[in-house]
Every structure is written in structure tokens, then in C-alpha cells.
Design a protein around this motif. Structure first.
Motif, PDB file in Angstrom:
ATOM      1  N   CYS A  87       0.841  -1.201   0.000  1.00 56.83           N
ATOM      2  CA  CYS A  87       0.000   0.000   0.000  1.00 56.83           C
ATOM      3  C   CYS A  87       0.878   1.254   0.000  1.00 56.83           C
ATOM      4  O   CYS A  87       0.598   2.225  -0.723  1.00 56.83           O
ATOM      5  CB  CYS A  87      -0.924  -0.020   1.214  1.00 56.83           C
ATOM      6  SG  CYS A  87      -2.148   1.321   1.233  1.00 56.83           S
ATOM      7  N   ASN A  88       1.952   1.212   0.767  1.00 54.96           N
ATOM      8  CA  ASN A  88       2.915   2.316   0.752  1.00 54.96           C
ATOM      9  C   ASN A  88       3.548   2.439  -0.631  1.00 54.96           C
ATOM     10  O   ASN A  88       3.878   3.539  -1.084  1.00 54.96           O
ATOM     11  CB  ASN A  88       4.000   2.088   1.806  1.00 54.96           C
ATOM     12  CG  ASN A  88       3.481   2.246   3.220  1.00 54.96           C
ATOM     13  OD1 ASN A  88       2.485   2.930   3.448  1.00 54.96           O
ATOM     14  ND2 ASN A  88       4.143   1.618   4.184  1.00 54.96           N
ATOM     15  N   GLY A  89       3.720   1.293  -1.287  1.00 53.31           N
ATOM     16  CA  GLY A  89       4.270   1.304  -2.639  1.00 53.31           C
ATOM     17  C   GLY A  89       3.363   2.033  -3.618  1.00 53.31           C
ATOM     18  O   GLY A  89       3.843   2.713  -4.534  1.00 53.31           O
ATOM     19  N   ILE A  90       2.066   1.885  -3.429  1.00 53.42           N
ATOM     20  CA  ILE A  90       1.114   2.621  -4.273  1.00 53.42           C
ATOM     21  C   ILE A  90       1.307   4.123  -4.069  1.00 53.42           C
ATOM     22  O   ILE A  90       1.335   4.904  -5.033  1.00 53.42           O
ATOM     23  CB  ILE A  90      -0.335   2.202  -3.950  1.00 53.42           C
ATOM     24  CG1 ILE A  90      -0.577   0.758  -4.400  1.00 53.42           C
ATOM     25  CG2 ILE A  90      -1.336   3.148  -4.623  1.00 53.42           C
ATOM     26  CD1 ILE A  90      -1.963   0.230  -4.063  1.00 53.42           C
ATOM     27  N   GLU A  91       1.465   4.534  -2.814  1.00 50.62           N
ATOM     28  CA  GLU A  91       1.660   5.946  -2.514  1.00 50.62           C
ATOM     29  C   GLU A  91       2.981   6.464  -3.087  1.00 50.62           C
ATOM     30  O   GLU A  91       3.073   7.625  -3.519  1.00 50.62           O
ATOM     31  CB  GLU A  91       1.628   6.171  -1.000  1.00 50.62           C
ATOM     32  CG  GLU A  91       0.281   5.851  -0.360  1.00 50.62           C
ATOM     33  CD  GLU A  91       0.297   6.021   1.138  1.00 50.62           C
ATOM     34  OE1 GLU A  91       1.371   6.381   1.687  1.00 50.62           O
ATOM     35  OE2 GLU A  91      -0.747   5.797   1.772  1.00 50.62           O
ATOM     36  N   ARG A  92       3.998   5.595  -3.130  1.00 49.04           N
ATOM     37  CA  ARG A  92       5.298   6.005  -3.675  1.00 49.04           C
ATOM     38  C   ARG A  92       5.316   5.938  -5.201  1.00 49.04           C
ATOM     39  O   ARG A  92       6.257   6.420  -5.828  1.00 49.04           O
ATOM     40  CB  ARG A  92       6.409   5.099  -3.128  1.00 49.04           C
ATOM     41  CG  ARG A  92       6.641   5.192  -1.630  1.00 49.04           C
ATOM     42  CD  ARG A  92       7.960   4.522  -1.246  1.00 49.04           C
ATOM     43  NE  ARG A  92       8.036   3.148  -1.753  1.00 49.04           N
ATOM     44  CZ  ARG A  92       7.594   2.077  -1.097  1.00 49.04           C
ATOM     45  NH1 ARG A  92       7.008   2.224   0.079  1.00 49.04           N
ATOM     46  NH2 ARG A  92       7.715   0.874  -1.620  1.00 49.04           N
ATOM     47  N   GLY A  93       4.318   5.285  -5.765  1.00 51.03           N
ATOM     48  CA  GLY A  93       4.263   5.180  -7.210  1.00 51.03           C
ATOM     49  C   GLY A  93       5.001   3.990  -7.774  1.00 51.03           C
ATOM     50  O   GLY A  93       5.218   3.921  -8.990  1.00 51.03           O
ATOM     51  N   THR A  94       5.382   3.021  -6.922  1.00 52.61           N
ATOM     52  CA  THR A  94       6.087   1.835  -7.411  1.00 52.61           C
ATOM     53  C   THR A  94       5.161   0.648  -7.623  1.00 52.61           C
ATOM     54  O   THR A  94       5.541  -0.320  -8.271  1.00 52.61           O
ATOM     55  CB  THR A  94       7.202   1.420  -6.426  1.00 52.61           C
ATOM     56  OG1 THR A  94       6.622   1.151  -5.146  1.00 52.61           O
ATOM     57  CG2 THR A  94       8.248   2.520  -6.302  1.00 52.61           C
ATOM     58  N   VAL A  95       3.943   0.720  -7.048  1.00 51.76           N
ATOM     59  CA  VAL A  95       2.956  -0.344  -7.188  1.00 51.76           C
ATOM     60  C   VAL A  95       1.718   0.232  -7.863  1.00 51.76           C
ATOM     61  O   VAL A  95       1.273   1.332  -7.516  1.00 51.76           O
ATOM     62  CB  VAL A  95       2.577  -0.951  -5.821  1.00 51.76           C
ATOM     63  CG1 VAL A  95       1.468  -1.994  -5.969  1.00 51.76           C
ATOM     64  CG2 VAL A  95       3.800  -1.582  -5.158  1.00 51.76           C
ATOM     65  N   ARG A  96       1.177  -0.497  -8.817  1.00 54.65           N
ATOM     66  CA  ARG A  96      -0.007  -0.036  -9.537  1.00 54.65           C
ATOM     67  C   ARG A  96      -1.184   0.149  -8.587  1.00 54.65           C
ATOM     68  O   ARG A  96      -1.419  -0.672  -7.703  1.00 54.65           O
ATOM     69  CB  ARG A  96      -0.393  -1.028 -10.637  1.00 54.65           C
ATOM     70  CG  ARG A  96       0.595  -1.100 -11.763  1.00 54.65           C
ATOM     71  CD  ARG A  96       0.212  -2.100 -12.852  1.00 54.65           C
ATOM     72  NE  ARG A  96      -1.104  -2.664 -12.743  1.00 54.65           N
ATOM     73  CZ  ARG A  96      -1.353  -3.980 -12.611  1.00 54.65           C
ATOM     74  NH1 ARG A  96      -0.344  -4.838 -12.531  1.00 54.65           N
ATOM     75  NH2 ARG A  96      -2.597  -4.421 -12.552  1.00 54.65           N
ATOM     76  N   SER A  97      -1.930   1.210  -8.798  1.00 55.23           N
ATOM     77  CA  SER A  97      -3.036   1.532  -7.898  1.00 55.23           C
ATOM     78  C   SER A  97      -4.235   0.613  -8.089  1.00 55.23           C
ATOM     79  O   SER A  97      -5.119   0.562  -7.221  1.00 55.23           O
ATOM     80  CB  SER A  97      -3.472   2.988  -8.113  1.00 55.23           C
ATOM     81  OG  SER A  97      -3.892   3.189  -9.455  1.00 55.23           O
ATOM     82  N   ASP A  98      -4.291  -0.125  -9.204  1.00 54.17           N
ATOM     83  CA  ASP A  98      -5.428  -0.999  -9.453  1.00 54.17           C
ATOM     84  C   ASP A  98      -5.206  -2.422  -8.956  1.00 54.17           C
ATOM     85  O   ASP A  98      -6.046  -3.298  -9.182  1.00 54.17           O
ATOM     86  CB  ASP A  98      -5.755  -1.024 -10.950  1.00 54.17           C
ATOM     87  CG  ASP A  98      -4.610  -1.585 -11.791  1.00 54.17           C
ATOM     88  OD1 ASP A  98      -3.453  -1.524 -11.333  1.00 54.17           O
ATOM     89  OD2 ASP A  98      -4.882  -2.075 -12.900  1.00 54.17           O
ATOM     90  N   VAL A  99      -4.085  -2.672  -8.275  1.00 51.76           N
ATOM     91  CA  VAL A  99      -3.795  -4.022  -7.779  1.00 51.76           C
ATOM     92  C   VAL A  99      -4.648  -4.337  -6.560  1.00 51.76           C
ATOM     93  O   VAL A  99      -4.763  -3.519  -5.644  1.00 51.76           O
ATOM     94  CB  VAL A  99      -2.293  -4.156  -7.422  1.00 51.76           C
ATOM     95  CG1 VAL A  99      -2.025  -5.503  -6.748  1.00 51.76           C
ATOM     96  CG2 VAL A  99      -1.429  -3.997  -8.655  1.00 51.76           C
TER      97      VAL A  99
END
Length: 209
Positions: free
Chosen positions: A139-151
């Protein structure tokens, strides 16, 4: 339990170690509190002072093993925030802990069909905090932009840990020779996972469609 006196804490630790050994060898049905106490070098009365029943002891064993695995995510702030590097480190430690408790893991899987309330449910409940920590990291990865937000993070974590569990069980159960090593398997699991959930920031080869 941190509020136990040193002697009591030592005895509890011996009981947990003995319980892991006996449950791993005999399963839920075959394991007895008498045998666990014998392996721990105490009497049954002492065992019941710490654990009121075999089921409570089984739950404590699952929580104890899960707590050891959870140490991999105990210091998220110290992680590099490099998605692949962090997940590879996590996967290596997770695989190591699964391997060290391989017999116990197989016991929980085997008993799940016969005694879901005493085995599978206990293990799932105790492992939930570990699962939530990895979800929080992603979830932190989504905020950092490293994980896709639709996962769908919970599903993604189950897929990832499932691949690692399958690899550990395959190595310990099957004698078939394979043309790749344990490390290579883990790396491939991580690479597949990162490519599936990562953005171009975490994976330069990733291209959205």
C-alpha cells in the motif's frame, strides 16, 4: 509472553519447542499433552499451567512460528523502498522460515481437511498479522508510485506467498531433479510478481497498455 518471570518464560519456550516437534511428527490427533510434556522435560501439570488445552497449545505454536516469520517485516522503515530488492529479501527470509518448519507446515496442511477448526483456522488467524504487514508495505508502494493503484493487494499477497510455499513444499516432497536452484526459483517468483504489480518506476521494462 513478556510479563512472565524468567523461569516461566524459559519453560514456556521449551514447551513450544517440544510442541512443534511432536505436532510435526504426530499431527493434531496423534500428539498428546503427555508426550509434549515428556519431550519438554516437564510434567503435564506444568504444561497445563501454561496452556489450558492442546488446542490452546496448537494456537500458541502457530502464533510463535508466524511471529518468527513476521520479523521479516518488523522494520519497514529500514527497507530500501526498492520494490524488487525488498520483496527478494522478504521472499528469501520467508522461504527460510518455511523450510525450517516444513514438517509443521505440512502438518497444518494435512490436518486442514480433517480438523479445519483446530488446524487451518488457527494457522490462518495467526498468520493474518504477517499478511497485513506485507499488504501495508505494498500500500505504501502505491503511494510512492512503485505499485499499480489498481492491484488487489490482499489477492496479490496470497498469490506471492502461495508461490513461495509451493516452491518450498516441492523441494522437500519431490525428489525430481530440476534444472534450476532454490535461489533461482525465488528470484523468478519475485520477478514475476514485480512485473505483475509494479509500475514503470519499479520496473523499467513494465509498460502499461
Amino acid at each position: 509472553m513478556s510479563n512472565l518471570k524468567p523461569g516461566a518464560a524459559k519453560t514456556r519456550k521449551r514447551l513450544l519447542k517440544a510442541a512443534i516437534e511432536v505436532f510435526s511428527a504426530a499431527g493434531v490427533l496423534g500428539a498428546t499433552t503427555r508426550e509434549i510434556a515428556r519431550v519438554a522435560g516437564v510434567n503435564e501439570v506444568t504444561l497445563f499451567r501454561h496452556f489450558q488445552s492442546k488446542e490452546q497449545l496448537l494456537s500458541a505454536v502457530a502464533e510463535h512460528v508466524t511471529a518468527l516469520i513476521a520479523e521479516t517485516l518488523a522494520h519497514q522503515d529500514e527497507w530500501t523502498q526498492d520494490l524488487r530488492r525488498d520483496l527478494l529479501h522478504y521472499a528469501q527470509l520467508y522461504d527460510q522460515m518455511l523450510g525450517e518448519h516444513e514438517a509443521l507446515v505440512r502438518m497444518f496442511i494435512g490436518e486442514a481437511q480433517r480438523h479445519p477448526d483446530e488446524a487451518l483456522q488457527v494457522f490462518q488467524q495467526s498468520s493474518q498479522p504477517l499478511r497485513e504487514k506485507l499488504v501495508a508495505y505494498l500500500c505504501n508502494g502505491i503511494e510512492r508510485g512503485t505499485v499499480r493503484s489498481d492491484v488487489e493487494l490482499s489477492l496479490a499477497v496470497d498469490v506471492f506467498t502461495g508461490m513461495l510455499l509451493a516452491g518450498m513444499l516441492r523441494r522437500h516432497v519431490w525428489s525430481i531433479s530440476r534444472d534450476y536452484s532454490r535461489d533461482r526459483y525465488i528470484e523468478e517468483c519475485v520477478d514475476l510478481f514485480v512485473r505483475s504489480i509494479g509500475t514503470s518506476v519499479s520496473n523499467p521494462s513494465y509498460h502499461s497498455t
